[in-house]
Every structure is written in C-alpha cells, then in structure tokens.
Design an enzyme around this catalytic site. Structure first.
Site, PDB file in Angstrom:
ATOM      1  CG  ASN A 187     -91.786 109.332  93.330  1.00 44.80           C
ATOM      2  OD1 ASN A 187     -92.823 109.807  93.743  1.00 44.80           O
ATOM      3  ND2 ASN A 187     -90.671 110.030  93.280  1.00 44.80           N
ATOM      4  CE1 TYR A 206     -90.590 112.530  83.926  1.00 46.74           C
ATOM      5  CE2 TYR A 206     -92.125 110.688  83.831  1.00 46.74           C
ATOM      6  CZ  TYR A 206     -90.877 111.213  83.576  1.00 46.74           C
ATOM      7  OH  TYR A 206     -89.924 110.448  82.946  1.00 46.74           O
ATOM      8  CG  ASN A 249     -82.297 113.082  91.253  1.00 47.17           C
ATOM      9  OD1 ASN A 249     -82.254 112.963  92.481  1.00 47.17           O
ATOM     10  ND2 ASN A 249     -82.840 112.166  90.474  1.00 47.17           N
ATOM     11  CE  LYS A 299     -85.249 109.593  88.283  1.00 42.89           C
ATOM     12  NZ  LYS A 299     -84.565 108.330  88.058  1.00 42.89           N
ATOM     13  CB  SER A 340     -91.476 108.232  79.826  1.00 38.76           C
ATOM     14  OG  SER A 340     -92.281 107.415  80.630  1.00 38.76           O
ATOM     15  CG  ASP A 356     -76.796 116.760  85.854  1.00 39.20           C
ATOM     16  OD1 ASP A 356     -77.176 115.696  85.361  1.00 39.20           O
ATOM     17  OD2 ASP A 356     -77.345 117.286  86.863  1.00 39.20           O
ATOM     18  NE  ARG A 375     -97.935 104.584  91.770  1.00 41.55           N
ATOM     19  CZ  ARG A 375     -96.675 104.368  91.411  1.00 41.55           C
ATOM     20  NH1 ARG A 375     -95.684 104.715  92.240  1.00 41.55           N
ATOM     21  NH2 ARG A 375     -96.366 103.791  90.277  1.00 41.55           N
ATOM     22  CE  LYS A 398     -89.352 112.703  80.428  1.00 39.37           C
ATOM     23  NZ  LYS A 398     -88.023 113.169  80.074  1.00 39.37           N
ATOM     24  N   GLY A 405    -104.039 106.577  89.368  1.00 39.22           N
ATOM     25  CA  GLY A 405    -103.426 106.758  88.047  1.00 39.22           C
ATOM     26  C   GLY A 405    -102.647 105.555  87.539  1.00 39.22           C
ATOM     27  CG  ASP A 406     -99.941 102.681  89.652  1.00 39.20           C
ATOM     28  OD1 ASP A 406     -99.218 103.490  89.051  1.00 39.20           O
ATOM     29  OD2 ASP A 406     -99.570 102.036  90.654  1.00 39.20           O
TER      30      ASP A 406
HETATM   31  P1  NAD Z   1     -81.872 111.253  86.897  1.00 38.91           P
HETATM   32  O1  NAD Z   1     -82.618 112.165  87.794  1.00 38.91           O
HETATM   33  O2  NAD Z   1     -80.942 110.266  87.517  1.00 38.91           O
HETATM   34  O3  NAD Z   1     -81.049 112.111  85.825  1.00 38.91           O
HETATM   35  C1  NAD Z   1     -81.517 113.326  85.302  1.00 38.91           C
HETATM   36  C2  NAD Z   1     -80.424 114.359  85.483  1.00 38.91           C
HETATM   37  O4  NAD Z   1     -80.919 115.617  85.005  1.00 38.91           O
HETATM   38  C3  NAD Z   1     -80.032 114.560  86.944  1.00 38.91           C
HETATM   39  O5  NAD Z   1     -78.638 114.372  87.083  1.00 38.91           O
HETATM   40  C4  NAD Z   1     -80.444 116.006  87.258  1.00 38.91           C
HETATM   41  O6  NAD Z   1     -79.547 116.632  88.164  1.00 38.91           O
HETATM   42  C5  NAD Z   1     -80.428 116.622  85.866  1.00 38.91           C
HETATM   43  N1  NAD Z   1     -81.304 117.798  85.719  1.00 38.91           N
HETATM   44  C6  NAD Z   1     -82.620 117.911  86.022  1.00 38.91           C
HETATM   45  N2  NAD Z   1     -83.061 119.148  85.736  1.00 38.91           N
HETATM   46  C7  NAD Z   1     -81.995 119.829  85.227  1.00 38.91           C
HETATM   47  C8  NAD Z   1     -81.800 121.158  84.765  1.00 38.91           C
HETATM   48  N3  NAD Z   1     -82.772 122.059  84.789  1.00 38.91           N
HETATM   49  N4  NAD Z   1     -80.574 121.518  84.314  1.00 38.91           N
HETATM   50  C9  NAD Z   1     -79.546 120.631  84.312  1.00 38.91           C
HETATM   51  N5  NAD Z   1     -79.656 119.365  84.747  1.00 38.91           N
HETATM   52  C10 NAD Z   1     -80.872 118.971  85.205  1.00 38.91           C
HETATM   53  O7  NAD Z   1     -82.939 110.521  85.977  1.00 38.91           O
HETATM   54  P2  NAD Z   1     -82.766 109.291  84.995  1.00 38.91           P
HETATM   55  O8  NAD Z   1     -83.505 108.148  85.571  1.00 38.91           O
HETATM   56  O9  NAD Z   1     -81.354 109.134  84.593  1.00 38.91           O
HETATM   57  O10 NAD Z   1     -83.635 109.823  83.778  1.00 38.91           O
HETATM   58  C11 NAD Z   1     -83.050 110.448  82.643  1.00 38.91           C
HETATM   59  C12 NAD Z   1     -84.156 110.871  81.702  1.00 38.91           C
HETATM   60  O11 NAD Z   1     -84.911 109.718  81.344  1.00 38.91           O
HETATM   61  C13 NAD Z   1     -85.157 111.856  82.319  1.00 38.91           C
HETATM   62  O12 NAD Z   1     -85.536 112.778  81.330  1.00 38.91           O
HETATM   63  C14 NAD Z   1     -86.320 110.972  82.706  1.00 38.91           C
HETATM   64  O13 NAD Z   1     -87.523 111.675  82.721  1.00 38.91           O
HETATM   65  C15 NAD Z   1     -86.292 109.944  81.589  1.00 38.91           C
HETATM   66  N6  NAD Z   1     -86.931 108.679  81.977  1.00 38.91           N
HETATM   67  C16 NAD Z   1     -86.536 108.042  83.115  1.00 38.91           C
HETATM   68  C17 NAD Z   1     -87.191 106.868  83.498  1.00 38.91           C
HETATM   69  C18 NAD Z   1     -86.798 106.180  84.780  1.00 38.91           C
HETATM   70  O14 NAD Z   1     -87.623 105.412  85.300  1.00 38.91           O
HETATM   71  N7  NAD Z   1     -85.615 106.368  85.328  1.00 38.91           N
HETATM   72  C19 NAD Z   1     -88.199 106.334  82.697  1.00 38.91           C
HETATM   73  C20 NAD Z   1     -88.558 107.001  81.529  1.00 38.91           C
HETATM   74  C21 NAD Z   1     -87.908 108.181  81.169  1.00 38.91           C
HETATM   75  N1  UDP Z   2     -95.206 100.016  93.043  1.00 40.42           N
HETATM   76  C1  UDP Z   2     -95.573  99.530  94.290  1.00 40.42           C
HETATM   77  N2  UDP Z   2     -95.078 100.148  95.406  1.00 40.42           N
HETATM   78  C2  UDP Z   2     -94.223 101.221  95.335  1.00 40.42           C
HETATM   79  C3  UDP Z   2     -93.851 101.700  94.044  1.00 40.42           C
HETATM   80  C4  UDP Z   2     -94.360 101.074  92.916  1.00 40.42           C
HETATM   81  O1  UDP Z   2     -96.338  98.580  94.403  1.00 40.42           O
HETATM   82  O2  UDP Z   2     -93.826 101.749  96.375  1.00 40.42           O
HETATM   83  C5  UDP Z   2     -95.741  99.344  91.841  1.00 40.42           C
HETATM   84  C6  UDP Z   2     -96.594 100.252  90.977  1.00 40.42           C
HETATM   85  O3  UDP Z   2     -97.939 100.222  91.417  1.00 40.42           O
HETATM   86  C7  UDP Z   2     -96.393  99.656  89.596  1.00 40.42           C
HETATM   87  C8  UDP Z   2     -94.954  99.120  89.646  1.00 40.42           C
HETATM   88  O4  UDP Z   2     -94.637  98.978  91.038  1.00 40.42           O
HETATM   89  O5  UDP Z   2     -97.262  98.558  89.390  1.00 40.42           O
HETATM   90  C9  UDP Z   2     -93.938 100.052  89.013  1.00 40.42           C
HETATM   91  O6  UDP Z   2     -94.096 101.349  89.587  1.00 40.42           O
HETATM   92  P1  UDP Z   2     -93.087 102.542  89.217  1.00 40.42           P
HETATM   93  O7  UDP Z   2     -93.565 103.758  89.929  1.00 40.42           O
HETATM   94  O8  UDP Z   2     -91.691 102.104  89.472  1.00 40.42           O
HETATM   95  O9  UDP Z   2     -93.234 102.690  87.641  1.00 40.42           O
HETATM   96  P2  UDP Z   2     -94.470 103.181  86.737  1.00 40.42           P
HETATM   97  O10 UDP Z   2     -95.745 102.835  87.451  1.00 40.42           O
HETATM   98  O11 UDP Z   2     -94.287 104.645  86.586  1.00 40.42           O
HETATM   99  O12 UDP Z   2     -94.319 102.427  85.482  1.00 40.42           O
END
Ligand code: NAD
Ligand code: UDP
Length: 334
Positions: free
Chosen positions: A199, A150, A35, A84, A124, A31, A291, A154, A293-294
């Site tokens: 976010n 973003y 983040n 992300k 995702s 890592d 928001r 994916k 795009g939601d």
């Molecule tokens: P996170 O930010 O907590 O973890 C991601 C890690 O990747 C971080 O520790 C960051 O430092 C590291 N990183 C980023 N860019 C890097 C790089 N260039 N080189 C090395 N390390 C790097 O996020 P998370 O919530 O644990 O998400 C993990 C994965 O799951 C991500 O790919 C994210 O897009 C995906 N994902 C997350 C969610 C969510 O809501 N948390 C939903 C769907 C998919």
């Molecule tokens: N949401 C909200 N206020 C915020 C953040 C999110 O009302 O400050 C709502 C958003 O509109 C959605 C839900 O919470 O209906 C989940 O949002 P999030 O961004 O966590 O996930 P995603 O929309 O990417 O699935």
C-alpha cells in the site's frame, strides 16, 4: 540487556535487531512470520555476527506467549508486531483490532506477570489524525480524525499503555511515533519485502521498477503543496533503528512519547525523481484522483527526540534510494 523483539523478523524490527546486536545486546525475536521470512535471521547473523534466538509464536497464542516469557529472562520488550495495511484494515477491521489490540493485551499480560516492565511500542504519525497543520509535535491531542482502523489500533494501544503505566508506576514505557520509514540496510541483505500487494509509496515504487506493477498511480496532484502531490516525512530505516537504540538508553518510569522523523517533507514527485536519479531509469507513473483519507502534507517536529534522546536522523532520501536499489539487486539474485 536481553531484549525481546515482537515482530522482529519484519522490516523495522530486523534493522533494529542489527543495531542492538552490534551494541552487545542479547536479542530474541518472536514473530508468526505472517509478513516476514525466516531467512531474515541468517541475514541478521551475516550482518551483525549473531543469530537471534527465534520463537515462531502468534501474539494471540496466549499459552505460547506465556511459555516463552516463563523461559525467557527479558529486561525489555520492543513491540513491533502488528498488521499495518491501511486499506485492508478498512475491509477487515475486526482482524486488525483483534491482532493489534488483542495481541498487545496478551503481550502486556505476560510482561506484567513476568515482571518485564520496560516496553517500547511502535506507534505511528497516523495517531495525530488531521491537525490542520503540517508540522506535528508530541503534545498535540491524538485520536481525532483518524480515518482507518489501523490508525485507530495504534491510538488505542497508546491509550492502553498510558493506563497500564498509571496502574503500575514501575512500568517504563516509550512510545515511538514513526513517520514514513524507507530504505534498506546498506549491505543490501535486508529491506522491505512485503507479502502481497503493498500500500505504501516506497514498496510500490520498488515493484514498479521491477515490472511487477505496471506504473505508479500518484494519488492527486492538486494539493496545496510544493508541486501538488502529497508530502510526507520519509525516514531511513537505519536511522529509525538507531532511534530505538537511543530510546532504550533513556527509559524512565511512566510513558514517554517521541516522534521519529527527519523534520523535512518530500513530495511524491520528489520521491519519484530521487528514485530515478539513483536507478538511472524512468519510473512510469500516472496521476489519478486523491486517495480517501489522505492528508496533503505532514512531517515530524523531531526536536524532542534530539533534546531528550540525543538522536536525530542523519541519512538522506538519496541514501535511502541507493540502499533500496542495492537491495533490489540482491533480491533479484536470490
Ligand atoms: P512488518 O510487517 O514488516 O513487521 C511486522 C511483523 O509483525 C511481521 O514480521 C509480522 O509477521 C509480525 N506479526 C504481525 N502480527 C503478528 C502476530 N499476531 N503475532 C506475531 N507476529 C505478528 O512491518 P514494519 O514496517 O516492520 O512495522 C513494524 C511496526 O511498526 C508495526 O507495528 C507497524 O504498524 C509500525 N509502523 C510501521 C510503519 C511503516 O510504514 N512501515 C509506520 C509506522 C508504524
Ligand atoms: N501515494 C501515491 N501512490 C501510491 C501510494 C502512495 O501517490 O500508490 C502517496 C500518498 O498519497 C501519500 C504518499 O504517497 O501522499 C505516502 O503514502 P503512504 O501510503 O506510503 O504513507 P501515508 O500516506 O500512510 O503516510
């Protein structure tokens, strides 16, 4: 197995590391700590009894990546690393394409060169775009109507992985499409602790409860949903971590794709009520405009993962809220 977790100090990666170590796997983490925090490694050790070997390397550092793979003897890579933040990706698209797509290409070059042909990728539900229906299944066409860079990264990475598997049939690739991960480890030691302003709904709720953010802004209450607010499929991060364990047991040649979600939707107001119930405190909020795009409502059809991987989510939103509050107490005492 010796398993490399890219992004393994992050939120989902650290929870997955624990489940893998508990099963006796040898876990290494790389890592760049953009983040996440290095202290997570000690917490993993405290919970699981072993501290993963750590490489502070950026996915974009080709030489560093090559050296790590030359020295490591990995059987499998779980690729969590990536940026992300949806909003930031709209402002800085090139940063997202470079980091997420460019970084993945560097990783795949190493896996090919060093013959590591088992890969699990963190995708995702965003790849589904707008299907016009709430329940999402893996065979739906992806990549249409994605509203931010973003999400595009994916989708692009999924397509790249399909091409890689097509070119070399020895690759075993599993794409996991996460829905909305929430909650923390029940120990209270690790959880989501993003750098900067979050976010996503849950980390915002956490920061409102600690007073770091004044109130939750609910993005719209005029959707065609149970109470007018947006509906998502919130999955406990420990269930999600266990989904990875189930997936690596069933790796097969080619590309396999699974939704990891609960199959149930919850509205923003239901999430607020669940947090208030667990904390015993009112959560200040105001309803603002939608928001951009939601979508109104989406949730997973998780039956493929249950059928093929023998996995299903078991924890509830109440579990997630209780664990989050426990984690917040831990953060406060740090
Ligand atoms: P996170 O930010 O907590 O973890 C991601 C890690 O990747 C971080 O520790 C960051 O430092 C590291 N990183 C980023 N860019 C890097 C790089 N260039 N080189 C090395 N390390 C790097 O996020 P998370 O919530 O644990 O998400 C993990 C994965 O799951 C991500 O790919 C994210 O897009 C995906 N994902 C997350 C969610 C969510 O809501 N948390 C939903 C769907 C998919
Ligand atoms: N949401 C909200 N206020 C915020 C953040 C999110 O009302 O400050 C709502 C958003 O509109 C959605 C839900 O919470 O209906 C989940 O949002 P999030 O961004 O966590 O996930 P995603 O929309 O990417 O699935």
């Amino acid at each position: 197995m010796i398993i490399l977790l890219t992004g393994g100090t992050g939120y989902i990666g650290s929870h997955t590391a624990i489940e893998l170590i508990k099963l006796g796997h040898d876990v290494e983490i790389m890592d760049n700590l953009f983040n996440s925090k290095i202290e997570v490694l000690d917490k993993i050790e405290k919970i699981a009894g072993e501290k993963p070997k750590f490489h502070k390397i950026d996915l974009l550092d080709k030489d560093g990546m090559d050296k790590m793979f030359a020295e490591g003897k990995y059987d499998l890579v779980i690729h969590f690393a990536g940026l992300k933040a949806v909003g930031e990706s709209v402002e800085k698209p090139l940063k997202y394409y470079e980091n997420n797509v460019g970084g993945t290409i560097n990783l795949l070059e190493c896996t090919k060169k060093y013959d590591v042909k088992k890969i699990v990728f963190s995708s995702s539900a965003t790849v589904y775009g707008d299907q016009g229906v709430a329940e999402l299944t893996e065979e739906m066409q992806t990549g249409v109507g994605i509203t931010n860079p973003y999400g595009e990264t994916k989708h692009m990475i999924e397509e790249i992985l399909k091409d890689v598997a097509e070119a070399d049939p020895e690759f075993e690739i599993t794409i996991l499409r996460y829905f909305n991960p929430v909650g923390s480890h029940p120990s209270g030691l690790i959880g989501e602790d993003p750098n900067g302003i979050p976010n996503n709904l849950m980390p915002i709720i956490m920061k409102v409860s600690t007073g770091e953010i004044e109130k939750l802004r609910i993005f719209g209450d005029d959707y065609d949903t149970v109470d007018g607010t947006g509906v998502r499929d919130y999955i406990h991060v420990v269930d999600l971590a266990k989904g990875h364990v189930a997936a690596i047991k069933k790796m097969k040649q080619g590309v396999s794709i699974y939704n990891l979600g609960t199959g149930r939707g919850a509205s923003v107001l239901e999430m607020v009520a669940a947090f208030e119930k667990a904390s015993g405190k009112k959560l200040p909020y105001e309803v603002v405009g939608r928001r951009a795009g939601d979508l109104a409502e989406i949730y997973a059809n998780p039956s493929k993962a249950e059928r093929e991987l023998g996995w299903k989510a078991e924890l509830t939103i109440d579990d997630a809220m209780n664990d989050t509050i426990n984690y917040l107490k831990h953060l406060k005492n740090e």
